[in-house]
Design a protein around this motif. Structure first.
Motif, PDB file in Angstrom:
ATOM      1  N   ARG A  41       0.830  -1.205   0.000  1.00 57.11           N
ATOM      2  CA  ARG A  41       0.000   0.000   0.000  1.00 57.11           C
ATOM      3  C   ARG A  41       0.865   1.256   0.000  1.00 57.11           C
ATOM      4  NH1 ARG A  41      -5.051  -2.184   3.698  1.00 57.11           N
ATOM      5  NH2 ARG A  41      -5.423  -3.933   2.307  1.00 57.11           N
ATOM      6  N   MET A  42       1.997   1.192   0.635  1.00 54.44           N
ATOM      7  CA  MET A  42       2.917   2.330   0.643  1.00 54.44           C
ATOM      8  C   MET A  42       3.437   2.594  -0.771  1.00 54.44           C
ATOM      9  SD  MET A  42       4.307   4.746   2.324  1.00 54.44           S
ATOM     10  CE  MET A  42       4.387   4.391   4.053  1.00 54.44           C
ATOM     11  N   ALA A  43       3.811   1.535  -1.479  1.00 51.82           N
ATOM     12  CA  ALA A  43       4.302   1.689  -2.851  1.00 51.82           C
ATOM     13  C   ALA A  43       3.207   2.249  -3.758  1.00 51.82           C
ATOM     14  CB  ALA A  43       4.807   0.354  -3.391  1.00 51.82           C
ATOM     15  N   LEU A  44       1.991   1.747  -3.609  1.00 50.62           N
ATOM     16  CA  LEU A  44       0.869   2.240  -4.412  1.00 50.62           C
ATOM     17  C   LEU A  44       0.590   3.709  -4.116  1.00 50.62           C
ATOM     18  CD1 LEU A  44      -1.501  -0.847  -4.205  1.00 50.62           C
ATOM     19  CD2 LEU A  44      -0.269  -0.034  -6.221  1.00 50.62           C
ATOM     20  N   ALA A  45       0.691   4.084  -2.858  1.00 52.75           N
ATOM     21  CA  ALA A  45       0.465   5.475  -2.478  1.00 52.75           C
ATOM     22  C   ALA A  45       1.483   6.388  -3.154  1.00 52.75           C
ATOM     23  CB  ALA A  45       0.534   5.630  -0.964  1.00 52.75           C
ATOM     24  N   LYS A  46       2.726   5.956  -3.223  1.00 48.98           N
ATOM     25  CA  LYS A  46       3.761   6.750  -3.875  1.00 48.98           C
ATOM     26  C   LYS A  46       3.530   6.823  -5.382  1.00 48.98           C
ATOM     27  CE  LYS A  46       7.362   6.115  -0.460  1.00 48.98           C
ATOM     28  NZ  LYS A  46       8.682   5.560  -0.154  1.00 48.98           N
TER      29      LYS A  46
END
Length: 70
Positions: A41-46
């Motif tokens: 989810r962190m990667a998708l947010a970025k």
């Protein structure tokens, strides 16, 4: 809250027509697909320039659920 403002807030078509909206239905579909494939989810947010909590809400179906996007 006036009736007209309330209606605009709950109609899903207002999501994609807003100038300030960062996500589209296609991007939401892609986010859900990538999350199912294991993308964090962190990667998708970025990638999509949104907060991690936004991604979390989308993946759990708490946000963008009324658009029919699966």
């Amino acid at each position: 809250i006036s009736k007209s403002r309330h209606r605009a807030a709950v109609h899903p078509e207002s999501y994609t027509h807003s100038k300030n909206c960062k996500l589209t239905e296609d991007r939401v579909r892609e986010i859900r697909r990538l999350a199912k494939c294991g993308e964090s989810r962190m990667a998708l947010a970025k990638i999509y320039n949104v907060d991690k909590s936004t991604i979390s809400l989308i993946v759990r179906g708490k946000s963008w659920s009324k658009t029919g996007v699966q």
